[in-house]
Design a protein around this motif. Structure first.
Motif, PDB file in Angstrom:
ATOM      1  N   LYS A 188       0.817  -1.212   0.000  1.00 21.29           N
ATOM      2  CA  LYS A 188       0.000   0.000   0.000  1.00 21.29           C
ATOM      3  C   LYS A 188       0.857   1.270   0.000  1.00 21.29           C
ATOM      4  O   LYS A 188       0.418   2.326  -0.448  1.00 21.29           O
ATOM      5  CB  LYS A 188      -0.923   0.019   1.230  1.00 21.29           C
ATOM      6  N   ALA A 189       2.078   1.159   0.517  1.00 22.81           N
ATOM      7  CA  ALA A 189       2.987   2.308   0.549  1.00 22.81           C
ATOM      8  C   ALA A 189       4.056   2.180  -0.535  1.00 22.81           C
ATOM      9  O   ALA A 189       5.111   2.798  -0.443  1.00 22.81           O
ATOM     10  CB  ALA A 189       3.636   2.438   1.920  1.00 22.81           C
ATOM     11  N   THR A 190       3.775   1.379  -1.566  1.00 24.97           N
ATOM     12  CA  THR A 190       4.673   1.147  -2.712  1.00 24.97           C
ATOM     13  C   THR A 190       6.092   0.785  -2.279  1.00 24.97           C
ATOM     14  O   THR A 190       7.070   1.223  -2.891  1.00 24.97           O
ATOM     15  CB  THR A 190       4.704   2.370  -3.671  1.00 24.97           C
ATOM     16  N   CYS A 191       6.214  -0.030  -1.221  1.00 29.73           N
ATOM     17  CA  CYS A 191       7.541  -0.465  -0.758  1.00 29.73           C
ATOM     18  C   CYS A 191       8.286  -1.217  -1.862  1.00 29.73           C
ATOM     19  O   CYS A 191       9.521  -1.184  -1.921  1.00 29.73           O
ATOM     20  CB  CYS A 191       7.404  -1.381   0.453  1.00 29.73           C
ATOM     21  N   ASN A 192       7.548  -1.917  -2.720  1.00 34.19           N
ATOM     22  CA  ASN A 192       8.152  -2.695  -3.806  1.00 34.19           C
ATOM     23  C   ASN A 192       8.151  -1.933  -5.130  1.00 34.19           C
ATOM     24  O   ASN A 192       8.397  -2.502  -6.189  1.00 34.19           O
ATOM     25  CB  ASN A 192       7.411  -4.017  -3.994  1.00 34.19           C
ATOM     26  N   GLY A 193       7.852  -0.621  -5.077  1.00 33.19           N
ATOM     27  CA  GLY A 193       7.749   0.157  -6.298  1.00 33.19           C
ATOM     28  C   GLY A 193       6.319   0.156  -6.822  1.00 33.19           C
ATOM     29  O   GLY A 193       5.397  -0.347  -6.169  1.00 33.19           O
ATOM     30  N   PRO A 194       6.100   0.675  -8.021  1.00 30.90           N
ATOM     31  CA  PRO A 194       4.742   0.800  -8.576  1.00 30.90           C
ATOM     32  C   PRO A 194       4.251  -0.483  -9.235  1.00 30.90           C
ATOM     33  O   PRO A 194       3.843  -0.496 -10.396  1.00 30.90           O
ATOM     34  CB  PRO A 194       4.912   1.928  -9.600  1.00 30.90           C
ATOM     35  N   TYR A 195       4.299  -1.590  -8.477  1.00 31.98           N
ATOM     36  CA  TYR A 195       3.949  -2.897  -9.040  1.00 31.98           C
ATOM     37  C   TYR A 195       2.898  -3.553  -8.150  1.00 31.98           C
ATOM     38  O   TYR A 195       2.978  -3.496  -6.923  1.00 31.98           O
ATOM     39  CB  TYR A 195       5.188  -3.786  -9.143  1.00 31.98           C
ATOM     40  N   ASP A 196       1.929  -4.198  -8.802  1.00 37.11           N
ATOM     41  CA  ASP A 196       0.793  -4.758  -8.065  1.00 37.11           C
ATOM     42  C   ASP A 196       0.918  -6.246  -7.766  1.00 37.11           C
ATOM     43  O   ASP A 196       0.158  -6.785  -6.979  1.00 37.11           O
ATOM     44  CB  ASP A 196      -0.502  -4.542  -8.857  1.00 37.11           C
ATOM     45  N   GLY A 197       1.845  -6.921  -8.413  1.00 40.27           N
ATOM     46  CA  GLY A 197       1.887  -8.377  -8.329  1.00 40.27           C
ATOM     47  C   GLY A 197       2.655  -8.918  -7.138  1.00 40.27           C
ATOM     48  O   GLY A 197       2.992  -8.208  -6.187  1.00 40.27           O
TER      49      GLY A 197
END
Length: 298
Positions: A42-51
């Motif tokens: 939710k805080a884009t810790c992994n970047g702008p990726y949803d998977g």
């Protein structure tokens, strides 16, 4: 701001196996914990990726008193483009130099007793060829900025860091929350800061009660807030609250409530086992190969 502390830097990694070799076998760090997630943070810790993605914390000791690396791996991404934003992490360990030479990992001597080495993906690390200290060997993270005076004001005046050293010759300012912590070095690049797609994030903790104040100050100063105060869940572990900011050059900054983070960041003795299991079960490369495709670059 003695109650604030530097926690970790987030690196996006495309090759988890080579990356694990670098941190474990070359630098000599330990796997502190490993976590798998089915959907984007939710805080884009992994970047702008949803998977699907994973987070692996690695360091020379527990997160309570060591600055560590957060390795985020997105299963569908094989490579990231570097910019000129992250300019290096400096640590002290003659053992890491010996490990690199023994394993044939490329090293470049840049000055006396200082070596440049690259992590998979091209991230630069500087190793001081001296005995590893009993305290945290990680000394500083260096970030590129386009206006040193403006950035120093942001980090020192707004975020409360202390200016510990300045060099006009090097166009650098060294800041920190205490002498015993990893420092932040800002280096003027003389131009625009490019974050590529590999852009990272530097994380700090503070007492939970300070989080709304940090957010309110940034609103008052009209500085960028990427994620207002939000709660993040990790299955089976503590829920933490964070505020995600961006400095004048777009460097991402995470402030997390210290009390819950200390619970979340407890060393997991199964860390190595969980990472090795995840890597063994990762069939994403084979899936792309069967489709006669390469894993996409970001």
């Amino acid at each position: 701001m003695a109650l604030r502390r530097a926690l970790h830097f987030v690196f996006k990694v495309g090759d988890r196996t080579k990356t694990a070799t670098f941190y474990r076998d070359v630098l000599g760090m330990k796997i502190l914990r490993h976590e798998e997630f089915e959907e984007g943070c939710k805080a884009t810790c992994n970047g702008p990726y949803d998977g699907k993605w994973s987070k692996t914390m690695v360091g020379f000791g527990p997160e309570d008193d060591h600055f560590v690396a957060e390795l985020t791996y997105n299963y569908g991404v094989g490579e990231y483009q570097l910019g000129n934003d992250f300019l290096g992490l400096t640590l002290q360990s003659s053992q890491a130099v010996s490990n690199a030479k023994r394993l044939g990992w490329p090293l470049t001597q840049v000055e006396e007793a200082v070596y440049l080495i690259q992590a998979p993906g091209g991230y630069p690390f500087y190793i001081l060829d001296k005995q590893q200290p009993s305290h945290d060997p990680v000394q500083k993270v260096c970030l590129g900025v386009s206006d040193l005076q403006r950035s120093t004001r942001y980090w020192a005046t707004l975020l409360g860091m202390t200016v510990m050293d300045e060099s006009r010759d090097e166009n650098t300012v060294l800041l920190g929350y205490s002498d015993s912590q990893c420092k932040l070095e800002l280096r003027d690049t003389g131009g625009k800061v490019d974050h590529g797609t590999a852009f990272g994030r530097m994380a700090f903790s503070c007492p939970r009660e300070q989080l709304p104040d940090i957010e309110a100050l940034m609103k008052k100063e009209k500085e960028k807030i990427l994620n207002p105060l939000v709660s993040l869940d990790t299955p089976g572990k503590a829920t933490v609250e964070v505020v995600i900011l961006a400095d004048p050059d777009g460097h991402e900054i995470c402030f997390v409530g210290d009390e819950a983070f200390r619970q979340l960041s407890a060393v997991d003795p199964r860390g190595n086992e969980l990472l090795d299991k995840a890597m063994a079960e990762d069939k994403s490369n084979e899936w792309f190969a069967k489709k006669k495709m390469q894993k996409p670059a970001a």
